[in-house]
Design an enzyme around this catalytic site. Structure first.
Site, PDB file in Angstrom:
ATOM      1  NE  ARG A  73       7.959  20.118 -57.337  1.00 26.32           N
ATOM      2  CZ  ARG A  73       9.022  19.390 -56.997  1.00 26.32           C
ATOM      3  NH1 ARG A  73       9.448  18.426 -57.798  1.00 26.32           N
ATOM      4  NH2 ARG A  73       9.655  19.628 -55.855  1.00 26.32           N
TER       5      ARG A  73
ATOM      6  CE  LYS B 267       8.260  24.991 -58.756  1.00 23.13           C
ATOM      7  NZ  LYS B 267       9.040  26.232 -58.579  1.00 23.13           N
TER       8      LYS B 267
ATOM      9  CG  HIS C 237      13.435  27.661 -57.012  1.00 23.41           C
ATOM     10  ND1 HIS C 237      13.391  26.763 -55.982  1.00 23.41           N
ATOM     11  CD2 HIS C 237      12.133  28.012 -57.252  1.00 23.41           C
ATOM     12  CE1 HIS C 237      12.140  26.572 -55.600  1.00 23.41           C
ATOM     13  NE2 HIS C 237      11.360  27.319 -56.356  1.00 23.41           N
TER      14      HIS C 237
ATOM     15  CE  LYS D 176      11.257  30.299 -53.158  1.00 25.15           C
ATOM     16  NZ  LYS D 176      10.245  30.429 -54.229  1.00 25.15           N
ATOM     17  CB  THR D 177       5.761  33.146 -51.552  1.00 20.52           C
ATOM     18  OG1 THR D 177       6.210  32.167 -52.484  1.00 20.52           O
ATOM     19  CG2 THR D 177       4.567  33.885 -52.135  1.00 20.52           C
TER      20      THR D 177
ATOM     21  CG  ASP E  73       8.676  29.654 -57.596  1.00 19.70           C
ATOM     22  OD1 ASP E  73       9.298  29.415 -56.550  1.00 19.70           O
ATOM     23  OD2 ASP E  73       8.345  28.761 -58.396  1.00 19.70           O
TER      24      ASP E  73
ATOM     25  NE  ARG F 249       2.286  25.046 -53.393  1.00 23.24           N
ATOM     26  CZ  ARG F 249       3.530  25.496 -53.413  1.00 23.24           C
ATOM     27  NH1 ARG F 249       3.772  26.730 -53.818  1.00 23.24           N
ATOM     28  NH2 ARG F 249       4.529  24.735 -53.043  1.00 23.24           N
TER      29      ARG F 249
END
Length: 635
Positions: free
Chosen positions: A154, A299, A318, A340-341, A355, A420
């Protein structure tokens, strides 16, 4: 002789047996190659719905693709590009072939332009187009490997939000905010540039899809893009309508114009570079110029949900989310690299999402229809579910693969570390469809503490949960250059400051109210270093972290005896089954006790410095909660 080849004695053939032609068939009935090709494609019920509804969709899409500078945009045609070209030629030659009076107002060039709209294509159809795009290849597992161009992540400094009568008073502006203002006129200039670019193309891709599995708070979105890769990405990441839902889709609530292959004019007001991602709440539009990184679409829509949902009394988060077989739901907050994932994708629990979520009156709902997992150093042993999800339909961004076998090397970072994988959530075997669940029992805040002073797990009071939620801490490893440098503390409000549209205090107040109402427990889990800072200590074993998470989810950790730590005042269990007890208290693992104390005080100071910008804000309607949160930080 007959016996020597296994034929019983006395058995004789009167003649040689005929050859069996099992693959014989009558000649084809088609009289031409075109007729044969037409027979190859079957029109299913869902395809019939799409074709029957095409005219309505073309009118709707045409209105969004009309430039402000012209009376009409290009004429839109269905998937049959050949027919569109034939129409174009007919109009262009009409005055030359017919003896009619020439009208005083001749059509403009733009009126003669036909744009082929490919509407809600299937993954297989999108593959066919994507493989013609530069840098796109089929990998050995059937996933689509592609490149996102010069931008591999991003561009937060290039994101702009229109500041107008609607947003001036409620959007979070100023210090620490990700929302950089622009005026509506500049937005329209960029919108015109994007639309002009899209309408010069022979083909554009259009997705009509949903956000939020909670049907009461669902958002209809339209994504118009130039690349098949972007269309497939959004097919994966948004919620896919059924044929009936698509037929009755109507007008979108929000539209994305993704002209990422075309730059913005950097001399335009407010522009920082040739990249610009612009949001207009009033116009319900997002414009993307100068970046092909697909995550900007995902996003961008998440930012919209962060604005719209709280205004409806729904908390946008989030976070990752999963659910046990008994219906117990856990939320996982954490910045990039905290796990987190990985931790929310647990083979022993149902995955609700990895997410983006909403917490409403009915419980938790996933905003998305897919997962966007980091795949650097991905292995089948550590993350089997994500590994197995990389198959046909999955997009792999910026990965490196063998030129011959097309096998991906996930350890390679030649293009970027931010490789990704985008795939539909149903690619995870234990995904819960629909992606909704009851109110959470556990709120787990993940921090990768490279300073090595936070405990592996701590139980938090409500005020502490809000303090650490607003802080959004993790630590990045600085890397090495003539020796190991210090870790760098990173604070991102609500564990996702880049996507917040309202002040963090708003989201914190809503989270506190829901946790208190539904009896959720807050936890702080350190997935970072133990026994010293990065370069001295070692990173926490993933197996230990999973054991800790299992104890939280089962509820067994609530029965432990807790010891309060100095400085941060965290409540650490004295024992966790399956974990060496000595690692639960960080100072036990440091050989340099003085170094531990100095590092602990240093991190506490960084927390206090970061939180100063929030001290002037009231958290919710309860002034006591505000005081409690301020007191919940390190001493």
């Amino acid at each position: 002789m007959a016996e020597s080849i296994g034929i019983p004695s006395g058995l004789k053939f009167s003649k040689v047996p005929e050859v069996c032609h099992d693959d014989s068939a009558a000649p084809i009935s088609a009289k031409s190659k075109e007729e044969l090709l037409s027979l190859q494609k079957k029109v299913s019920k869902s395809s019939s719905v799409r074709v029957a509804n095409q005219n309505h969709k073309l009118i709707s899409i045409s209105s969004t693709l009309t430039p402000f500078s012209g009376n009409r945009g290009p004429r839109l045609v269905t998937k049959d590009l050949k027919k569109g070209v034939q129409k174009l030629r007919a109009i262009a030659t009409e005055h030359a072939t017919k003896h009619i009076e020439v009208p005083s107002a001749l059509p403009e060039d733009v009126d003669l332009k036909f744009t082929n709209v490919l509407y809600n294509l299937s993954p297989a159809e999108l593959y066919e187009y994507a493989l013609h795009e530069e840098g796109s290849f089929m990998t050995s597992t059937g996933a689509l490997a592609t490149l996102s161009g010069a931008r591999t992540g991003r561009s937060p400094k290039d994101k702009r939000v229109v500041k107008d009568d609607i947003t001036a008073g409620d959007v979070w502006w100023g210090e620490g905010s990700p929302n950089i203002e622009m005026d509506e006129h500049t937005f329209l200039i960029n919108r015109e540039r994007a639309v002009d670019y899209l309408t010069t193309l022979d083909t554009v891709f259009v997705n009509d899809q949903f956000l939020n599995w909670d049907s009461e708070n669902r958002l209809k979105v339209r994504i118009i893009s130039a690349r098949a890769y972007h269309s497939l990405f959004m097919h994966n990441m948004c919620i896919r309508p059924t044929p009936d839902e698509l037929e009755n889709f109507g007008s979108p609530d929000f539209t994305i114009y993704n002209a990422g292959q075309f730059p913005c004019n950097r001399f335009t007001n407010y522009m920082n570079s040739t990249t610009s991602v612009d949001v207009s709440i009033a116009r319900k539009e997002i414009v993307i110029l100068g970046t092909q990184y697909a995550g900007e679409m995902k996003k961008g829509l998440f930012s919209i949900m962060h604005y719209l949902m709280p205004k409806k009394g729904v908390l946008s988060l989030h976070s990752g989310c999963n659910m046990g077989k008994a219906g117990d739901v856990s939320l996982f907050f954490g910045l990039s690299g905290t796990g987190k994932t990985t931790l929310s994708t647990d083979p022993n629990r149902y995955l609700i999402g990895d997410d983006e979520h909403c917490w409403g009156d009915n419980g938790i709902s996933n905003i998305e229809g897919g997962c966007y997992a980091k795949c650097v150093d991905l292995s089948k042993e550590k993350e089997p579910d994500i590994w197995n999800a990389i198959k046909f339909g999955t997009i792999l961004e910026n990965v490196i693969f063998d030129i011959h076998t097309r096998e991906v090397d996930f350890s390679e970072k030649s293009i970027t570390e931010n490789t990704r994988a985008s795939y539909p959530i149903e690619f995870i075997p234990n995904a819960k469809i629909p992606c909704v669940g009851p109110h959470p029992k556990n709120v787990i805040l993940l921090a990768c503490d490279a300073f090595g002073v936070l405990p592996p797990v701590s139980k938090l009071t409500l005020a502490q949960t809000m303090y650490h939620f607003i802080s959004g801490y993790t630590a990045l490893v600085a890397g090495t250059e003539e020796g190991v440098k210090e870790p760098r503390a990173t604070f991102s409000a609500c564990f996702g400051a880049a996507f917040l549209m309202l002040h963090p205090a708003k989201y914190a107040a809503m989270l506190a109210e829901r946790m208190e109402k539904h009896g959720a427990t807050g936890w702080l889990v350190n997935t970072g270093w133990s026994g010293g800072s990065y370069g001295v200590g070692k990173r926490m074993k993933l197996a230990y972290t999973r054991t800790i998470i299992d104890a939280i989810n089962s509820g067994s950790l609530l029965d432990a005896n807790f010891i309060e730590t100095p400085v941060f005042g965290l409540h650490v269990p004295d024992a966790v089954e399956g974990i060496p007890s000595e690692i639960l208290q960080p100072h036990n693992m440091w050989s340099d006790k003085k170094g531990y104390e100095e590092t602990l005080q240093k991190l506490a100071g960084l927390f206090k410095k970061n939180f100063k910008k929030f001290e002037g804000y009231k958290i919710g309607n309860n002034s006591k909660l505000t005081k409690d949160i301020l007191a919940a930080g390190p001493l």
